[in-house]
Design an enzyme around this catalytic site. Structure first.
Site: not given
Ligand code: NAP
Length: 310
Positions: A61, A206, A211, A215-216
């Site tokens: 990361y 995720s 995100g 809903g944004k």
């Molecule tokens: N092991 C793996 O292969 C793998 C893969 C992916 C992720 N991960 C881990 O899982 C974690 C979470 O997954 P992810 O980051 O892919 O996706 P996620 O948690 O589903 O989405 C995070 C993104 O959604 C938006 N967001 C977060 N909270 C919000 C809220 N309350 N209201 C509106 N928008 C919001 C932000 O982006 P914006 O503001 O830009 O929209 C944020 O960067 C990662 O940080 C990582 O640690 C691991």
């Protein structure tokens, strides 16, 4: 469910964590545009303040920046924080030694002597599961990590890892996989059920579908960059689900769509680790805790989500 080992019990006791992929990543998350070190520090502090103690990072990361930032933040707090990080099996990394060296690098960036969970980020055709698990067992024995897990492992690969570690008398603590209302593969293929049966904590990445489930975003206003392109087919279909999530959130005193998305994951028995770029997002996500969707609401969400992604 299998009896939990004392080493891995802490993972089952936690309802939610915080993902730190966003901390330094410019490829998917536009780090440096609209948010930076100060904002992610605030996300960290807001999460701690809300009682969230488990942070998921990885050596990849931000090319190490996420681990370095977390290390800096840890120095400035006296609160206990549980750290999970990951080994990426790049094709040029061979043998058990590569895993031990990578963990030493992570510990140095994090500024700690050991982590709570060390995970294999992806399976690799070049490193056998037995070799990887032998190396992970060594990392536990040398005290560099409390527990070990895998990520993006299929059920078959996960079972192989579980058996391989069992030969070293070490439990497989977790499998971290994609799981949200818009991706329920692990529910359908039995991986989630198998995790529960064996006492392996399923960590959901995720969980807000990057995100989308907040809903944004919409067809007219897609997420920036690669995210927008990846979701071209999904975005036109998610309206009915978002509407239902809003209705359900209102019935719980005005919970947001992101909070409903996270609560749904928790209700399914998985541990969500939503990523947050700033304090507002971290705080909102923490509002997924302390209440529960009813069984009937969970079924309605299941039915509506099934129509979209299957
Ligand atoms: N092991 C793996 O292969 C793998 C893969 C992916 C992720 N991960 C881990 O899982 C974690 C979470 O997954 P992810 O980051 O892919 O996706 P996620 O948690 O589903 O989405 C995070 C993104 O959604 C938006 N967001 C977060 N909270 C919000 C809220 N309350 N209201 C509106 N928008 C919001 C932000 O982006 P914006 O503001 O830009 O929209 C944020 O960067 C990662 O940080 C990582 O640690 C691991």
């Amino acid at each position: 469910m299998a009896e939990l080992s004392s080493e891995t019990r802490f993972l089952h006791a936690m309802e939610m964590g915080l993902g730190a992929w966003q901390w330094g990543d410019r490829v998917v998350w536009q780090y440096g545009h609209g948010y930076g070190d100060a904002e992610v520090h605030q996300a960290f502090l807001a999460s701690l303040n809300e009682g969230i103690r488990f942070i998921d990072t990885a050596e990849i990361y931000g090319n190490g920046r996420s681990e370095r930032l977390l290390g800096q933040f840890l120095k400035e707090t006296d609160q206990p924080v549980l750290i999970a990080t990951k080994f990426l099996p790049f094709p040029w990394r061979f043998g058990k030694g590569a895993i031990v060296r990578a963990l030493k690098g992570s510990l140095s960036r994090l500024g700690v002597e050991s982590v709570d969970l060390y995970q294999i980020h992806w399976p690799s055709p070049l490193l056998s599961i037995d070799t990887m698990m032998e190396a992970l067992a060594g990392c536990v024995r040398s005290g560099m990590t409390r527990t070990v897990g895998v990520s993006n492992f299929s059920q078959t690969q996960m079972l192989a890892a579980y058996s391989s570690l069992a030969r070293h008398n070490i439990p497989l603590a977790s499998n971290q996989v994609h799981y949200s209302l818009l991706n329920r593969t692990i529910e359908k293929n039995g991986t989630l059920a198998r995790c529960k049966e064996l006492g392996i904590r399923l960590i959901s990445y995720s969980p807000i579908e990057k995100g989308l489930l907040s809903g944004k975003y919409s067809v007219d206003s897609p997420p920036p960059g690669a995210r927008g392109r990846n979701y071209t087919n999904l975005l036109p279909k998610i309206g009915p689900l978002l509407k239902l999530m809003t209705e359900i959130g209102q019935d719980h005193g005005g919970k947001s769509n992101a909070q409903v998305a996270l609560n749904w994951v928790i209700c399914k028995g998985a541990l969500p680790i939503p990523g947050a770029k700033n304090a507002e997002q971290a705080q909102e996500n923490a509002g997924a805790l302390g209440w529960r969707l009813t069984d009937e609401e969970a079924v309605r969400l299941d039915e509506t989500s099934s129509k979209i992604w299957e």
